[in-house]
Design an enzyme around this catalytic site. Structure first.
Site, PDB file in Angstrom:
ATOM      1  N   TYR A 145      -5.957  -8.362  -2.524  1.00  0.00           N
ATOM      2  CA  TYR A 145      -6.109  -8.923  -1.178  1.00  0.00           C
ATOM      3  C   TYR A 145      -5.778  -7.837  -0.169  1.00  0.00           C
ATOM      4  O   TYR A 145      -4.800  -7.105  -0.335  1.00  0.00           O
ATOM      5  CB  TYR A 145      -5.158 -10.106  -1.006  1.00  0.00           C
ATOM      6  CG  TYR A 145      -5.107 -10.708   0.383  1.00  0.00           C
ATOM      7  CD1 TYR A 145      -3.941 -10.638   1.142  1.00  0.00           C
ATOM      8  CD2 TYR A 145      -6.208 -11.359   0.940  1.00  0.00           C
ATOM      9  CE1 TYR A 145      -3.869 -11.199   2.419  1.00  0.00           C
ATOM     10  CE2 TYR A 145      -6.148 -11.920   2.213  1.00  0.00           C
ATOM     11  CZ  TYR A 145      -4.979 -11.842   2.947  1.00  0.00           C
ATOM     12  OH  TYR A 145      -4.912 -12.398   4.207  1.00  0.00           O
ATOM     13  N   ASP A 240      -4.519   0.529  -0.664  1.00  0.00           N
ATOM     14  CA  ASP A 240      -3.863  -0.465   0.193  1.00  0.00           C
ATOM     15  C   ASP A 240      -2.402  -0.540  -0.255  1.00  0.00           C
ATOM     16  O   ASP A 240      -2.088  -1.198  -1.236  1.00  0.00           O
ATOM     17  CB  ASP A 240      -4.553  -1.823   0.064  1.00  0.00           C
ATOM     18  CG  ASP A 240      -3.883  -2.864   0.960  1.00  0.00           C
ATOM     19  OD1 ASP A 240      -4.509  -3.912   1.208  1.00  0.00           O
ATOM     20  OD2 ASP A 240      -2.733  -2.631   1.381  1.00  0.00           O
ATOM     21  N   LYS A 268       3.949  -4.202   6.540  1.00  0.00           N
ATOM     22  CA  LYS A 268       5.199  -4.816   6.103  1.00  0.00           C
ATOM     23  C   LYS A 268       6.414  -3.924   6.356  1.00  0.00           C
ATOM     24  O   LYS A 268       6.909  -3.833   7.471  1.00  0.00           O
ATOM     25  CB  LYS A 268       5.059  -5.223   4.626  1.00  0.00           C
ATOM     26  CG  LYS A 268       3.987  -6.325   4.403  1.00  0.00           C
ATOM     27  CD  LYS A 268       3.934  -6.763   2.973  1.00  0.00           C
ATOM     28  CE  LYS A 268       2.722  -7.627   2.699  1.00  0.00           C
ATOM     29  NZ  LYS A 268       2.851  -9.020   3.143  1.00  0.00           N
TER      30      LYS A 268
HETATM   31  P1  KE4 Z   1      -1.184  -8.904   7.114  1.00  0.00           P
HETATM   32  O1  KE4 Z   1      -2.466  -8.963   7.932  1.00  0.00           O
HETATM   33  O2  KE4 Z   1      -0.789 -10.264   6.557  1.00  0.00           O
HETATM   34  O3  KE4 Z   1      -0.046  -8.211   7.864  1.00  0.00           O
HETATM   35  O4  KE4 Z   1      -1.464  -7.955   5.860  1.00  0.00           O
HETATM   36  C1  KE4 Z   1      -2.542  -8.256   5.013  1.00  0.00           C
HETATM   37  C2  KE4 Z   1      -2.299  -7.632   3.650  1.00  0.00           C
HETATM   38  C3  KE4 Z   1      -2.972  -6.470   3.342  1.00  0.00           C
HETATM   39  N1  KE4 Z   1      -2.800  -5.865   2.141  1.00  0.00           N
HETATM   40  C4  KE4 Z   1      -1.955  -6.389   1.215  1.00  0.00           C
HETATM   41  C5  KE4 Z   1      -1.802  -5.688  -0.111  1.00  0.00           C
HETATM   42  C6  KE4 Z   1      -1.239  -7.583   1.483  1.00  0.00           C
HETATM   43  O5  KE4 Z   1      -0.420  -8.107   0.542  1.00  0.00           O
HETATM   44  C7  KE4 Z   1      -1.404  -8.219   2.726  1.00  0.00           C
HETATM   45  C8  KE4 Z   1      -0.693  -9.519   3.075  1.00  0.00           C
HETATM   46  N2  KE4 Z   1       0.145 -10.071   2.059  1.00  0.00           N
HETATM   47  C9  KE4 Z   1       0.343 -11.498   2.096  1.00  0.00           C
HETATM   48  C10 KE4 Z   1       1.212 -11.915   0.908  1.00  0.00           C
HETATM   49  N3  KE4 Z   1       0.806 -11.391  -0.326  1.00  0.00           N
HETATM   50  C11 KE4 Z   1       0.957 -11.930   3.384  1.00  0.00           C
HETATM   51  C12 KE4 Z   1       1.490 -13.356   3.389  1.00  0.00           C
HETATM   52  C13 KE4 Z   1       0.579 -14.265   4.181  1.00  0.00           C
HETATM   53  O6  KE4 Z   1      -0.666 -14.122   4.107  1.00  0.00           O
HETATM   54  O7  KE4 Z   1       1.142 -15.164   4.856  1.00  0.00           O
END
Ligand code: KE4
Length: 425
Positions: A145, A240, A268
């Site tokens: 993701y 990523d 993060k």
């Molecule tokens: P954000 O747009 O949520 O800041 O980041 C997206 C993203 C991009 N790449 C990786 C590997 C990620 O894990 C994420 C977002 N992670 C999720 C949990 N696995 C965020 C939690 C959520 O969606 O509420």
């Protein structure tokens, strides 16, 4: 507090916000809760919900917190910065200092651009990769993701290396038509995709350690193979590292596994818990971005003064190698404890550095298809068993436990004992 109040709060949330939450996984429906936690505060490894219930927190906001909730140094840095203003829409010295911290730590970085979320960083990285190669096709991996970017919200069609189909309504088929989806850890499928689509391939994007199907390490040689395939096809390799950055090593997975991508997505941890993400790579690539170059990318709150203060407060402490030695010790203790607690119970623990997943299925879990065969019903029962005992595990089988320096031996042993109790019943 009376149950009705809880329902009252959730009823208000449901009336005003889709699903009552601002991000789907928080609804906790995957683990059988009809009402999610509403958090009032956090401190160290602990959360307190709106009813004063206290939980040992293994989610830690999905990865941004390596020193735990309300880390005093981070809070002090944000308060001090806020006294000088919260946003200027103009450059600040702290942005330059944070960029320097990222470039110093992450091996492949010469320049970075700061943005406000991992999604924004991923979207911008894909645009840059397509501009730099003058190609449109992308290879991604099922189970990985990268935020809710249209081009990356693609599911695998039938077969191994297939053109993506939209994973969500509202994503035009034209947008995912250039996205090829392969099984994670499958070198042959990636090679087949490059052989078939390589002419028009802009990049291969991958979570170098998958965290969004549960923690799945790269198979030996997998990342090296992606590097070779990109070099042969004239495509860019994108890591990523939104989760793995500064978590599996100070320099992320690219330092841990010794494979350098052309572009890196970060998020993060780099914002210390405030909205800050970044993407970067070689200067000759990054200089394509406006205003240096012609690839447009922008953001009102990019490099926000409070977020850079929080990020710097954390990143500067991560220069100390002892931090990673201690994270490794704690991660290993958690992994060993959970493995012992679940031996012979049809479960497996997978960990890289300070990220781990307890899968409710026999291991190993090497790709999304393996993860999907986990017993999610039983995971939901484990989640509720632990929650009743004041332990908050990720409300989805397909996420990670985020180990921090706030999780001490006491927290680890308490969690291991509670898990053992579940499997003993
Ligand atoms: P954000 O747009 O949520 O800041 O980041 C997206 C993203 C991009 N790449 C990786 C590997 C990620 O894990 C994420 C977002 N992670 C999720 C949990 N696995 C965020 C939690 C959520 O969606 O509420």
């Amino acid at each position: 507090m009376a149950v009705g109040t809880r329902s009252e709060l959730y009823r208000r949330a449901l009336a005003l916000i889709p699903g009552g939450v601002n991000s789907p996984v928080r609804a906790m429906r995957a683990v059988g809760l009809d009402e999610p936690l509403f958090v009032r505060s956090g401190s160290g490894a602990y959360l307190e919900d709106a009813h004063g219930e206290r939980y040992l927190d293994w989610v830690l906001s999905w990865g941004p917190l390596l020193f735990g909730h309300a880390d005093p140094e981070t809070v002090a840095a944000v308060i001090e910065a806020a006294r000088d203003g919260t946003t200027f829409g103009a450059s600040t010295e702290r942005e330059v200092e944070l960029a320097a911290e990222l470039v110093a730590a992450v091996p492949s970085l010469e320049q970075v651009r700061l943005v406000s979320s991992g999604t924004e960083a991923a979207m911008s990285t894909i645009r840059l990769a397509r501009a730099a190669t003058r190609r449109d096709r992308i290879v991604k991996f099922s189970g990985c993701y990268h935020g809710h970017v249209d081009a990356l919200l693609a599911s695998a069609g039938s077969g191994l290396a297939t053109l993506g189909i939209p994973a969500s309504p509202g994503v035009p088929t034209a947008v995912t038509a250039d996205t090829i989806v392969c099984p994670f850890n499958d070198v042959d499928a990636a090679a087949a995709a490059v052989a078939r689509y390589g002419e028009g391939l802009a990049c291969i994007v991958v979570e170098p350690v998958a965290g969004n199907m549960g923690v799945v390490p790269p198979a030996p040689g997998f990342l090296e193979a992606l590097r070779r395939l990109c070099d042969a096809a004239g495509a860019l390799l994108v890591f990523d590292e939104v989760i793995t950055g500064f978590r599996v090593a100070r320099g992320g997975a690219q330092e841990r596994y010794g494979v350098l991508p052309d572009l890196t997505i970060l998020g993060k941890l780099v914002g210390g818990g405030l909205p800050l993400a970044a993407f970067g790579g070689r200067a000759e690539l990054m200089e394509r971005l406006a205003p240096a170059g012609d690839v447009y990318q922008a953001g009102t709150l990019s490099g926000n003064p409070l977020a850079t203060a929080a990020g710097l407060s954390v990143l500067r402490r991560l220069r100390d190698p002892a931090v990673y030695a201690e994270l490794e010790r704690r991660g290993a203790r958690l992994e060993a404890g959970l493995a012992a607690a679940t031996e012979g119970a049809g479960a497996c623990v997978q960990r890289v550095g300070a990220m781990a997943t307890l899968f409710l299925r026999e291991g190993p879990v090497e790709r999304y298809e393996d993860a999907m065969r986990s017993d999610t019903e039983r995971y939901g029962a484990l989640f509720r068993h632990l929650l009743e005992r004041g332990i908050y595990l990720a409300p989805s089988q397909f996420e990670a436990m985020f180990v921090s320096l706030a999780h001490g031996d006491e927290e680890i042993e308490r969690t291991v004992d509670a898990v053992a109790g579940f499997f003993a019943d």
